[in-house]
Write an enzyme that holds these catalytic residues in place. Sequence first.
Site, short mmCIF file in Angstrom:
data_model
loop_
_atom_site.label_atom_id
_atom_site.label_comp_id
_atom_site.label_asym_id
_atom_site.label_seq_id
_atom_site.Cartn_x
_atom_site.Cartn_y
_atom_site.Cartn_z
N GLU A 16 60.00 43.80 73.92
CA GLU A 16 60.74 45.67 74.24
C GLU A 16 59.37 45.98 75.31
OE1 GLU A 16 62.64 47.15 73.24
OE2 GLU A 16 63.54 47.03 71.39
N ALA A 33 60.95 37.30 63.12
CA ALA A 33 62.01 36.61 62.72
C ALA A 33 62.07 34.95 61.40
CB ALA A 33 62.76 37.17 63.54
N LYS A 63 52.29 47.68 69.17
CA LYS A 63 51.20 46.27 69.39
C LYS A 63 52.07 45.41 70.35
CE LYS A 63 54.88 44.16 67.81
NZ LYS A 63 55.22 43.08 67.55
N GLY A 98 67.84 40.58 63.49
CA GLY A 98 69.24 41.33 63.02
C GLY A 98 69.54 40.56 61.96
N ARG A 111 77.95 42.87 68.93
CA ARG A 111 78.84 43.46 70.16
C ARG A 111 79.49 42.06 70.48
NH1 ARG A 111 75.45 43.91 75.70
NH2 ARG A 111 74.06 42.92 75.86
N GLY A 151 71.29 39.85 67.00
CA GLY A 151 70.32 38.52 67.42
C GLY A 151 69.26 38.42 66.39
N SER A 152 68.05 38.03 66.66
CA SER A 152 66.69 36.98 66.16
C SER A 152 66.85 38.05 64.45
CB SER A 152 65.55 36.24 66.53
OG SER A 152 65.40 37.58 67.50
N ASN A 200 56.45 39.18 73.22
CA ASN A 200 55.24 40.46 73.88
C ASN A 200 54.23 39.61 74.71
OD1 ASN A 200 56.55 42.79 74.09
ND2 ASN A 200 57.41 42.64 72.38
N1 LIG Z 1 62.87 38.83 66.50
C1 LIG Z 1 61.40 39.46 65.65
O1 LIG Z 1 60.98 38.62 65.23
C2 LIG Z 1 61.85 40.37 65.33
C3 LIG Z 1 62.39 42.42 65.85
N2 LIG Z 1 62.07 43.18 65.45
C4 LIG Z 1 63.22 44.08 67.04
O2 LIG Z 1 64.26 44.03 66.99
C5 LIG Z 1 65.24 44.68 67.91
C6 LIG Z 1 66.11 43.69 67.88
O3 LIG Z 1 65.67 41.79 68.73
P1 LIG Z 1 65.61 41.09 68.52
O4 LIG Z 1 66.90 40.84 67.28
O5 LIG Z 1 64.08 40.44 67.51
O6 LIG Z 1 66.16 40.86 69.96
P2 LIG Z 1 67.33 39.31 69.96
O7 LIG Z 1 66.01 39.48 71.41
O8 LIG Z 1 67.33 38.03 69.28
O9 LIG Z 1 68.18 39.67 70.52
C7 LIG Z 1 69.41 41.19 70.72
C8 LIG Z 1 70.74 41.63 69.45
O10 LIG Z 1 70.89 42.83 70.29
C9 LIG Z 1 72.22 42.87 70.76
N3 LIG Z 1 71.99 44.12 71.83
C10 LIG Z 1 72.19 43.92 73.41
N4 LIG Z 1 72.00 45.30 73.66
C11 LIG Z 1 72.77 45.65 72.87
C12 LIG Z 1 73.88 46.73 72.97
N5 LIG Z 1 73.51 47.56 74.22
N6 LIG Z 1 75.13 46.88 71.70
C13 LIG Z 1 74.79 46.32 70.63
N7 LIG Z 1 73.80 44.85 70.74
C14 LIG Z 1 73.12 44.72 71.49
C15 LIG Z 1 72.20 41.12 71.59
O11 LIG Z 1 73.69 40.86 72.39
P3 LIG Z 1 73.68 39.99 72.77
O12 LIG Z 1 73.64 38.78 72.26
O13 LIG Z 1 75.28 39.51 73.16
O14 LIG Z 1 73.18 40.15 74.21
C16 LIG Z 1 70.85 40.46 70.75
O15 LIG Z 1 72.42 40.05 69.34
C17 LIG Z 1 63.74 44.85 68.75
O16 LIG Z 1 63.20 46.17 68.82
C18 LIG Z 1 62.52 44.24 67.63
O17 LIG Z 1 61.42 44.59 68.57
C19 LIG Z 1 61.13 43.96 64.81
C20 LIG Z 1 60.67 42.70 64.41
C21 LIG Z 1 61.06 41.47 64.10
O1 LIG Z 2 57.76 42.66 65.98
C1 LIG Z 2 57.69 41.12 66.07
C2 LIG Z 2 56.90 40.43 65.04
O2 LIG Z 2 56.58 41.79 63.83
C3 LIG Z 2 58.46 40.51 66.74
O3 LIG Z 2 57.31 40.75 67.73
P1 LIG Z 2 57.79 40.65 69.95
O4 LIG Z 2 58.86 40.64 70.30
O5 LIG Z 2 57.20 39.99 69.79
O6 LIG Z 2 58.49 38.44 69.47
#
Ligand SMILES: NC(=O)C1=CN([C@@H]2O[C@H](COP(=O)(O)OP(=O)(O)OC[C@H]3O[C@@H](n4cnc5c(N)ncnc54)[C@H](OP(=O)(O)O)[C@@H]3O)[C@@H](O)[C@H]2O)C=CC1
Ligand SMILES: O=C(CO)COP(=O)(O)O
EC number: 1.1.1.94
Length: 341
Positions: free
Chosen positions: A282, A141, A192, A16, A35, A13-14, A257
């Site tokens: 989340e 991200a 947060k 990762g 996945r 996702g974003s 959020n």
């Molecule tokens: N985005 C950000 O700026 C930040 C995010 N985070 C944290 O990182 C975590 C991931 O968030 P983020 O990347 O932003 O989310 P996104 O919504 O951008 O992406 C989610 C990813 O997780 C995958 N996914 C969902 N369910 C599963 C599963 N059961 N098994 C494997 N992969 C799965 C999705 O795949 P698919 O596309 O196939 O559904 C997609 O690739 C969260 O906990 C978030 O709080 C932390 C810091 C910054």
């Molecule tokens: O955790 C994050 C920035 O540090 C991303 O926040 P959101 O999940 O609310 O977009």
Amino acid sequence: MAEASTLAVLGAGSWGTALAALAARNGTPTRLWGRDARALAEMASSRRNQRYLPGLALPESLVYESDLAAAVRGAGVVLIVVPSHAFASILDELAPLLDADTAIAWATKGFEPGTGRFLHELVAEKLPGRPAAVITGPSFAKEVAAGMPSAVTVHSEDASFAQHLASMLHAPDFRAYSGNDVLGAELGGAMKNVLAVATGVADGMELGLNARAGLITRGMNEMLRLGVALGARPETLMGLSGLGDLVLTCTGDLSRNRRLGLALGKGVAIDEAVRQIGQVVESVLTADEVVRLATKHGLDLPISAGVRAVLHGEVTPVEGLKALMGREQKPEYPKGLFEPR
Ligand SMILES: NC(=O)C1=CN([C@@H]2O[C@H](COP(=O)(O)OP(=O)(O)OC[C@H]3O[C@@H](n4cnc5c(N)ncnc54)[C@H](OP(=O)(O)O)[C@@H]3O)[C@@H](O)[C@H]2O)C=CC1
Ligand SMILES: O=C(CO)COP(=O)(O)O
């Protein structure tokens, strides 16, 4: 035998994708697992993640792997960045696949839904005996992917692993600090998200800047009270993982959020708001777990509880506001607030 310098990032996702790109650009041999094999193949051919991070040119050296076993084989560090609801199941999948000396890290923010267990507790139970670290802090991200200056923190009980992981990520535009308060670092990153909904709701209702500042400050107070009750160090919560991420997410419209709160405050139904955001939000699951933990420790966290009630449709934002403003008058800091109980 794992190769210490090799990184496998799980979750395309974003966040990762942004972390994998950062590490690869830093010269770390990096594999990205997701996945969705088709989406991954498309990323490999276009060198773009069109769905989650449009605009970012992914580094040539990044390797895409849709087979989980192949992705983690021989990796020195496995970095999990799937949403919290998928965290426990991915640990179960990993257990038979990992080399004995592979270390575990995660950048997921949240708890195990339904139990309030911390992610580090799940790691200790399902993948025991390995160095383990959380990466957290104020880091959208999109900005990290664009090379905009950011700072995060890496916490582990194993100081040399925290340092190793931080140096994999540290770059001219990306500062990676380290520490050893895993619980505190995780709590800040999870809470947060809930508090960002509160300020989003207030801003969606156009309650003004005073309301926003009051909510951030009293929200910080809730984070400190729960953190101290759970054994977190207050300075961790006052650092990047707590205050830093709280300010970012409560004020920055890139936060999903916060955007959920904005929509709720404007009267949009929760299902529609989550659908429009189209990515992980989340707080929807985390609010329940924050209130569960607070109740277990005899704490009243009115802002977090109010967010939970609004998310469940138990009260409207207007009713939630009335309840918060109508609470009894009292000292800002009752005696002993930050002392361990
Ligand atoms: N985005 C950000 O700026 C930040 C995010 N985070 C944290 O990182 C975590 C991931 O968030 P983020 O990347 O932003 O989310 P996104 O919504 O951008 O992406 C989610 C990813 O997780 C995958 N996914 C969902 N369910 C599963 C599963 N059961 N098994 C494997 N992969 C799965 C999705 O795949 P698919 O596309 O196939 O559904 C997609 O690739 C969260 O906990 C978030 O709080 C932390 C810091 C910054
Ligand atoms: O955790 C994050 C920035 O540090 C991303 O926040 P959101 O999940 O609310 O977009």
